[in-house]
Write an enzyme that holds these catalytic residues in place. Structure first.
Site, PDB file in Angstrom:
ATOM      1  N   GLU A 124       4.605  13.567  19.039  1.00 23.43           N
ATOM      2  CA  GLU A 124       3.998  12.522  19.861  1.00 23.43           C
ATOM      3  C   GLU A 124       4.002  12.934  21.334  1.00 23.43           C
ATOM      4  OE1 GLU A 124       5.870   8.712  19.234  1.00 23.43           O
ATOM      5  OE2 GLU A 124       5.551   8.796  17.058  1.00 23.43           O
ATOM      6  N   GLU A 191      -3.585   6.815  17.432  1.00 21.87           N
ATOM      7  CA  GLU A 191      -3.081   5.560  16.861  1.00 21.87           C
ATOM      8  C   GLU A 191      -3.419   4.377  17.764  1.00 21.87           C
ATOM      9  OE1 GLU A 191       0.978   5.712  15.481  1.00 21.87           O
ATOM     10  OE2 GLU A 191       1.047   3.545  15.131  1.00 21.87           O
TER      11      GLU A 191
HETATM   12  O1  KIV Z   1       5.380   8.027  11.281  1.00 24.22           O
HETATM   13  C1  KIV Z   1       4.254   7.718  10.883  1.00 24.22           C
HETATM   14  O2  KIV Z   1       4.090   7.146   9.792  1.00 24.22           O
HETATM   15  C2  KIV Z   1       3.111   8.050  11.727  1.00 24.22           C
HETATM   16  C3  KIV Z   1       1.781   7.516  11.315  1.00 24.22           C
HETATM   17  C4  KIV Z   1       1.690   6.072  11.613  1.00 24.22           C
HETATM   18  C5  KIV Z   1       0.666   8.275  11.926  1.00 24.22           C
HETATM   19  O3  KIV Z   1       3.253   8.695  12.704  1.00 24.22           O
END
Ligand code: KIV
Length: 273
Positions: A124, A191
């Site tokens: 991220e 997201e």
């Molecule tokens: O951790 C997760 O499930 C994610 C998705 C929502 C993309 O990062």
């Protein structure tokens, strides 16, 4: 049996995902955290399995994704890999394992790849973690980016509301997306951002853009398996489509089992040695 249109058993690789984007074939991605569910969704033809740090919520019962550890992610990814033959398996790098410094980030990514046998990692963030991503990429580890709502930053955002609605945040997101492509990420998750912005990013990038709450103009979709199968009924954002109501099915099945045990109906003569 599922009614999907997947007609081959060819292994999905990072380069195959890029080919899919070039052909205009949408990419279907779901999360999984264990051997049995990974096997089921792989056999149904899912393209990418994400061992998401959402395991922190749906497997461990935490309020956020922050508490899950590197060891726990490796455990989940290892189990998923054993159940998967066709899908590309991507493992999330958990909070605190890549933000500090790039050497630590590389060490964390190497542990994931070496110990779990996952085929890529997801991270991220944008410009602020560029150095970490670059260092991981130099070791030959494929990286999937993740922008927009990045749940590991929930304490900074203070809310899980839609991101990048204002111009400044949208511009930063576009610039981060281009940067991630330029340094060598093979795909990007967006997201919970406006559909128009996500469509613009997907049209400007040559790597696949996979959306969750980002509309239909991107190259693929990802959902958390527990949400789309209706296992977790407490979470109902607008973007979520439920494909099953497993919580009701499980509740009824367990209720029937309890009754059968209490009524001495289970096991019967054919169910014993
Ligand atoms: O951790 C997760 O499930 C994610 C998705 C929502 C993309 O990062």
């Amino acid at each position: 049996m599922s009614t999907n249109t997947v007609d081959n058993k060819r292994k999905v690789t990072t380069s195959r995902l890029i080919e899919m984007k070039q052909r205009g074939e949408k990419i279907a991605m779901l999360t999984a955290y264990d051997f049995s569910m990974a096997k089921l969704i792989d056999e149904a033809g899912i393209d990418v399995i994400l061992v998401g740090d959402s395991a922190s919520n749906v497997m461990a019962g935490n309020m956020t994704t922050l508490p899950i550890t590197l060891d726990q992610m490796i455990y989940h990814a290892k189990s998923v890999i054993k159940g998967t033959q066709r899908a590309l398996v991507v493992c999330d790098m958990p909070f605190g394992t890549y933000q500090g410094n790039s050497k630590e980030a590389l060490a964390s990514a190497i542990r994931i790849m070496k110990e779990s046998h996952a085929e890529a990692v997801k991270i991220e963030g944008g410009a602020e973690i560029r150095e970490s991503i670059e260092r991981i990429l130099t070791a030959g580890i494929p990286v999937m980016g993740h922008l927009g709502l990045t749940p590991q930053s929930i304490n900074k955002f203070g809310t899980y509301a839609v991101r990048a609605k204002d111009e400044a945040e949208a511009e930063k997101l576009i610039s981060d997306a281009h940067m991630l492509e330029e340094i060598g990420c093979f795909a990007l998750v967006l997201e919970k951002i406006p559909a128009e912005l996500a469509t613009k990013v997907a049209s400007e990038l040559s790597i696949p853009v996979i959306g969750i709450g980002a509309g239909g103009g991107v190259d693929g979709q990802v959902l958390v398996m527990h949400d789309m199968l209706g296992i977790n009924k407490d979470f109902s954002p607008k973007f979520l489509r439920r494909y099953a109501d497993l919580s009701t099915i499980i509740n009824e099945a367990v209720g029937n089992y309890i009754n059968d045990v209490k009524n001495r109906d289970f096991p019967n003569e054919n169910e014993q040695y």
